[in-house]
Design an enzyme around this catalytic site. Structure first.
Site, PDB file in Angstrom:
ATOM      1  N   GLU A  55       0.832  -1.217   0.000  1.00  0.00           N
ATOM      2  CA  GLU A  55       0.000   0.000   0.000  1.00  0.00           C
ATOM      3  C   GLU A  55       0.863   1.262   0.000  1.00  0.00           C
ATOM      4  O   GLU A  55       0.465   2.307   0.512  1.00  0.00           O
ATOM      5  CB  GLU A  55      -0.983  -0.045   1.174  1.00  0.00           C
ATOM      6  CG  GLU A  55      -1.897  -1.247   1.074  1.00  0.00           C
ATOM      7  CD  GLU A  55      -3.311  -1.040   1.595  1.00  0.00           C
ATOM      8  OE1 GLU A  55      -3.719   0.104   1.845  1.00  0.00           O
ATOM      9  OE2 GLU A  55      -4.012  -2.060   1.733  1.00  0.00           O
ATOM     10  N   HIS A  94      -5.260   1.959   0.503  1.00  0.00           N
ATOM     11  CA  HIS A  94      -4.496   2.893  -0.334  1.00  0.00           C
ATOM     12  C   HIS A  94      -4.351   2.326  -1.721  1.00  0.00           C
ATOM     13  O   HIS A  94      -4.040   1.148  -1.875  1.00  0.00           O
ATOM     14  CB  HIS A  94      -3.087   3.112   0.231  1.00  0.00           C
ATOM     15  CG  HIS A  94      -3.113   3.820   1.540  1.00  0.00           C
ATOM     16  ND1 HIS A  94      -3.441   3.190   2.696  1.00  0.00           N
ATOM     17  CD2 HIS A  94      -2.885   5.112   1.847  1.00  0.00           C
ATOM     18  CE1 HIS A  94      -3.431   4.066   3.680  1.00  0.00           C
ATOM     19  NE2 HIS A  94      -3.086   5.241   3.190  1.00  0.00           N
ATOM     20  N   LYS A 109     -10.862   5.020   6.339  1.00  0.00           N
ATOM     21  CA  LYS A 109     -10.026   5.917   5.523  1.00  0.00           C
ATOM     22  C   LYS A 109      -9.674   5.275   4.184  1.00  0.00           C
ATOM     23  O   LYS A 109      -9.364   4.091   4.118  1.00  0.00           O
ATOM     24  CB  LYS A 109      -8.743   6.196   6.313  1.00  0.00           C
ATOM     25  CG  LYS A 109      -7.722   7.031   5.577  1.00  0.00           C
ATOM     26  CD  LYS A 109      -6.533   7.366   6.473  1.00  0.00           C
ATOM     27  CE  LYS A 109      -5.703   6.157   6.813  1.00  0.00           C
ATOM     28  NZ  LYS A 109      -4.420   6.490   7.422  1.00  0.00           N
TER      29      LYS A 109
HETATM   30  O1  LIG Z   1      -3.171   7.063   5.220  1.00  0.00           O
HETATM   31  C1  LIG Z   1      -2.508   8.070   5.204  1.00  0.00           C
HETATM   32  C2  LIG Z   1      -2.850   9.162   4.315  1.00  0.00           C
HETATM   33  C3  LIG Z   1      -1.663   9.536   3.467  1.00  0.00           C
HETATM   34  O2  LIG Z   1      -1.419   8.516   2.546  1.00  0.00           O
HETATM   35  C4  LIG Z   1      -2.004  10.815   2.660  1.00  0.00           C
HETATM   36  O3  LIG Z   1      -2.269  10.690   1.479  1.00  0.00           O
HETATM   37  O4  LIG Z   1      -2.001  11.902   3.247  1.00  0.00           O
HETATM   38  C5  LIG Z   1      -0.461   9.807   4.344  1.00  0.00           C
HETATM   39  C6  LIG Z   1      -0.123   8.631   5.231  1.00  0.00           C
HETATM   40  O5  LIG Z   1       0.960   8.984   6.079  1.00  0.00           O
HETATM   41  C7  LIG Z   1      -1.316   8.237   6.047  1.00  0.00           C
HETATM   42  O6  LIG Z   1      -1.039   7.056   6.738  1.00  0.00           O
END
Ligand SMILES: O=C1C[C@@](O)(C(=O)O)C[C@@H](O)[C@@H]1O
Length: 318
Positions: free
Chosen positions: A162, A214, A241
């Site tokens: 991810e 992600h 998320k």
């Molecule tokens: O999940 C996320 C969001 C993220 O990927 C971003 O796009 O800001 C940044 C990462 O550090 C965090 O864990």
């Protein structure tokens, strides 16, 4: 600089002041009985008796008319309450120490992965500090004790699958180690086979779970983005998320549409991000689109498209 906050030990999930769908239900019931009342008052027995020459109206016809009237009013009110509810599904707020997610403001999460960044992150006034344990490695526990006096901690181990640096085979063991640092919150990648046991372990330790997905290569269609957020919520994540990579402007709209729809269906705080410069508007979308928090920088970014935390706070007006 914003005032430092005490490091509160255990997070708690607060019930929402407004229970989900209660508004819709109350309006529907109210109007249904209103319609019933009107229909009965306009159909008095004496009025029917005043026209003796006409054959009596069959009871079944009267009931058919009443039923139609009731249904029409019901449908109108559903449409009306749909407007009232747009982006307005209710959320059970989640507390990370003294910081609450899911209310009317979007909180700022500052990612940190080395010791030099601590001063910058605290100076920028993050609401929550994310330690990217996959990038910080052995520095993680030192970072945790330095940042803990200034706000709640979210510990994140991003796997290579991810977009992070944690090897697949090490993921579950290292997430368990992170729990022993007693953060307020931890990130669990929902697509991993160990997700369910890790969520359970986090909850047993009193730690809030950010269930995440992600995609660094593309943006799935609306239904799939929505399905992933629903899956995170069904898996027991307290905050759901998703971060996707848009290839063109329509992908950013896809992410925002999925987020707005998720707001109607999921009663938990959400975070939806379209990464890269193209997606920056999503990082400012705020609670109107369902975003309970946004990731912003003080020093190096942890993902493409993150903006300066001080600037983001000004734009959000927090
Ligand atoms: O999940 C996320 C969001 C993220 O990927 C971003 O796009 O800001 C940044 C990462 O550090 C965090 O864990």
């Amino acid at each position: 600089m914003r005032p430092a906050r005490a490091f509160a030990a255990l997070p708690a999930i607060k019930p929402s002041k407004n229970a989900p769908n209660r508004f819709t239900t109350a309006v529907d019931q109210g109007t249904t009985s209103h319609c019933k009342g009107k229909a009965f008052s306009s159909m008095s027995v004496s009025a029917l008796a005043a026209v003796p020459k006409k054959p009596p109206v069959p009871t079944s016809k009267i009931f058919f008319i009443l039923h139609t009237c009731q249904n029409a009013a019901f449908v109108l009110v559903r449409i009306h309450s749909g407007y009232s509810n747009a982006f307005g599904g209710t959320v059970a707020e989640v507390a990370l120490g003294s910081v609450s997610l899911g209310g009317e403001t979007t909180k700022i999460i500052i990612p940190v992965s080395d010791l030099e960044q601590v001063g910058q992150a605290v100076g920028a006034g993050g609401d929550i500090f994310e330690i990217r344990a996959d990038l910080a490695g052995a520095l993680t526990s030192q970072l945790a004790s330095r940042l803990a006096p200034f706000g709640p901690l979210l510990l994140t181990l991003r796997s290579t699958a991810e977009g992070g640096a944690c090897a697949e085979g090490e993921y579950a063991g290292r997430v368990r180690e992170l729990l022993s640092l007693q953060p307020q919150a931890i990130d669990v990648e929902i697509a991993r086979p160990e997700a369910a046991v890790l969520i359970e372990a986090a909850h047993r330790a009193g730690v809030v779970v950010f269930g995440s997905f992600h995609s660094f290569s593309a943006t799935p269609p609306v239904d799939q983005v929505l399905a992933r957020l629903i899956r995170a919520s069904e898996a027991g994540a307290d905050v759901c998320k998703i971060a996707v990579m848009p290839q063109h402007a329509q992908d950013v709209l896809t992410l925002l549409e999925a987020l707005a729809r998720a707001r109607q269906q999921i009663d938990r705080p959400l975070i939806g991000i379209a990464m890269g410069k193209l997606g920056q508007i999503s990082r400012l979308a705020g609670p109107q689109f369902g975003n309970c928090a946004t990731f912003a920088t003080a020093g190096p970014a942890s993902a493409p498209g993150q903006m300066d935390a001080v600037l983001v706070r000004k734009v959000l007006g927090n």
